[in-house]
Design a protein around this motif. Structure first.
Motif, mmCIF file in Angstrom:
data_model
loop_
_atom_site.group_PDB
_atom_site.id
_atom_site.type_symbol
_atom_site.label_atom_id
_atom_site.label_comp_id
_atom_site.label_asym_id
_atom_site.label_seq_id
_atom_site.Cartn_x
_atom_site.Cartn_y
_atom_site.Cartn_z
ATOM 1 N N ILE A 95 24.494 -57.846 24.777
ATOM 2 C CA ILE A 95 23.459 -58.583 24.071
ATOM 3 C C ILE A 95 24.119 -59.450 23.005
ATOM 4 N N HIS A 96 23.564 -60.622 22.804
ATOM 5 C CA HIS A 96 24.062 -61.607 21.844
ATOM 6 C C HIS A 96 24.532 -60.969 20.541
ATOM 7 N N GLN A 114 25.964 -63.065 28.834
ATOM 8 C CA GLN A 114 25.296 -62.957 27.540
ATOM 9 C C GLN A 114 23.800 -62.720 27.756
ATOM 10 N N ILE A 115 23.298 -61.609 27.213
ATOM 11 C CA ILE A 115 21.873 -61.314 27.233
ATOM 12 C C ILE A 115 21.306 -61.812 25.913
ATOM 13 N N ARG A 130 30.359 -71.518 24.854
ATOM 14 C CA ARG A 130 31.542 -72.370 24.751
ATOM 15 C C ARG A 130 32.822 -71.549 24.741
ATOM 16 N N ILE A 131 32.792 -70.375 24.127
ATOM 17 C CA ILE A 131 33.959 -69.495 24.162
ATOM 18 C C ILE A 131 34.285 -69.122 25.606
ATOM 19 N N ALA A 132 33.251 -68.771 26.383
ATOM 20 C CA ALA A 132 33.464 -68.404 27.785
ATOM 21 C C ALA A 132 34.039 -69.566 28.579
ATOM 22 N N GLU A 133 33.488 -70.756 28.375
ATOM 23 C CA GLU A 133 33.960 -71.917 29.118
ATOM 24 C C GLU A 133 35.390 -72.270 28.730
ATOM 25 N N ALA A 134 35.690 -72.213 27.417
ATOM 26 C CA ALA A 134 37.047 -72.541 26.968
ATOM 27 C C ALA A 134 38.077 -71.531 27.464
ATOM 28 N N SER A 135 37.624 -70.313 27.757
ATOM 29 C CA SER A 135 38.517 -69.248 28.222
ATOM 30 C C SER A 135 38.608 -69.182 29.741
ATOM 31 N N ASN A 136 38.032 -70.165 30.427
ATOM 32 C CA ASN A 136 38.070 -70.233 31.896
ATOM 33 C C ASN A 136 37.409 -69.021 32.538
ATOM 34 N N ASN A 138 33.822 -67.243 34.305
ATOM 35 C CA ASN A 138 32.498 -67.445 34.867
ATOM 36 C C ASN A 138 31.487 -66.988 33.820
ATOM 37 N N TYR A 139 30.361 -67.670 33.721
ATOM 38 C CA TYR A 139 29.417 -67.383 32.633
ATOM 39 C C TYR A 139 27.984 -67.344 33.143
ATOM 40 N N VAL A 140 27.255 -66.307 32.718
ATOM 41 C CA VAL A 140 25.824 -66.174 32.994
ATOM 42 C C VAL A 140 25.115 -65.914 31.676
ATOM 43 N N GLU A 141 23.985 -66.568 31.490
ATOM 44 C CA GLU A 141 23.150 -66.354 30.300
ATOM 45 C C GLU A 141 21.731 -66.029 30.760
ATOM 46 N N TRP A 142 21.167 -64.972 30.209
ATOM 47 C CA TRP A 142 19.820 -64.546 30.609
ATOM 48 C C TRP A 142 19.063 -64.072 29.380
#
Length: 280
Positions: A95-96, A114-115, A130-136, A138-142
């Motif tokens: 969770i966030h 990230q929940i 952005r942290i996930a993207e910068a760290s290469n 895969n990212y899901v947000e729900w």
């Protein structure tokens, strides 16, 4: 990525490129001769716990899907310990909250989930993306889709006059329906960090299973809103994702020090507090 490249060798993990790749999705094979590790990131602070209420059932499902579930709590751990806790995770979900900054130490290609709190306008939700993207990664947000899936910790209102005034002026029913994405007035940021982000959330089983069907499609960056937007935008312009993480963590610590919670308050009790507030 540069942070990971410097920190891993410093704590005895060796070079990033020498580690076996993570295996975040079923059917992709086994990593390192064992099951892929799915890490549930949590908090031990009972006043601002942000708990996944059906976590034990989700761990059972994770085992069915071929994962090894682990529970990670970073409170009281040294920075070195926190880095080492992350390295085995093929999937990391939570969770966030500031503990998600540890995503920068995952192996490239891992899955970060990230929940988010229900209808929350906090700009820091986008910062962790952005942290996930910068760290290469895969990212899901729900986020929960209806009120039956989340529980607000209304007891945070007790003993905090400024927060109580802001929430009462907005209205309990309005918050329950619209969250802080429907601005009430200028104190939305106070309501976000003092109350609204501290939700206990249930993740539907079908939603949980859907996260592991394959790499998610990457969309545009989430808009930056609310308190800290200037900090986040400045850090993004400079390419300093760590600055965003530090800003989020510092603000969370200040709010933690501000709030003193009583146990077990629900929306009806919160309305009674507002009624008393209005009669003054």
């Amino acid at each position: 990525p540069k942070i990971r490249q410097h920190v891993w060798p410093a704590v005895g993990l060796g070079r990033v490129e020498d580690q076996p790749p993570p295996v975040p999705f079923p059917g992709a094979g086994k990593g390192g001769g064992g099951a892929s590790v799915l890490c549930f990131m949590g908090r031990s602070n009972s006043e601002r716990s942000r708990t996944i209420t059906n976590a034990e059932r989700l761990k059972q499902i994770a085992r069915e899907l071929g994962y090894e579930p682990r529970s990670l709590v970073f409170d009281g751990k040294s920075p070195e310990e926190q880095v080492k806790m992350m390295v085995d995770c093929s999937v990391s979900l939570g969770i966030h909250g500031a503990h998600l900054t540890n995503w920068m130490f995952l192996r490239p290609g891992a899955l970060a989930i990230q929940i988010a709190p229900y209808r929350c306008s906090s700009g820091f939700i986008g910062a962790y993306r952005r942290i996930a993207e910068a760290s290469n990664l895969n990212y899901v947000e729900w986020e929960p889709t209806n009120g039956s899936l989340y529980d607000v910790q209304w007891d945070s209102l007790a003993g905090n006059e400024q927060l109580l005034k802001a929430v009462c002026k907005c209205g309990i029913e309005r918050l329950l329906e619209h969250g802080t994405k429907a601005p009430c007035y200028d104190d939305n940021d106070l309501m976000n960090w003092g109350l609204w982000v501290n939700q206990n959330i249930e993740v539907p089983e079908e939603v949980f299973r859907s996260w592991f069907q394959g790499p998610p499609a990457h969309g545009g960056a989430a808009p930056v809103q609310g308190l800290g937007a200037a900090l986040v935008q400045t850090a993004a312009a400079q390419g300093v994702e760590a600055s965003m993480a530090a800003a989020a963590e510092a603000f969370t610590r200040r709010v933690d020090a501000l709030l003193e919670s009583l146990a077990g308050m629900g929306p009806d009790e919160a309305k009674q507090l507002c009624a008393r507030q209005g009669s003054r």
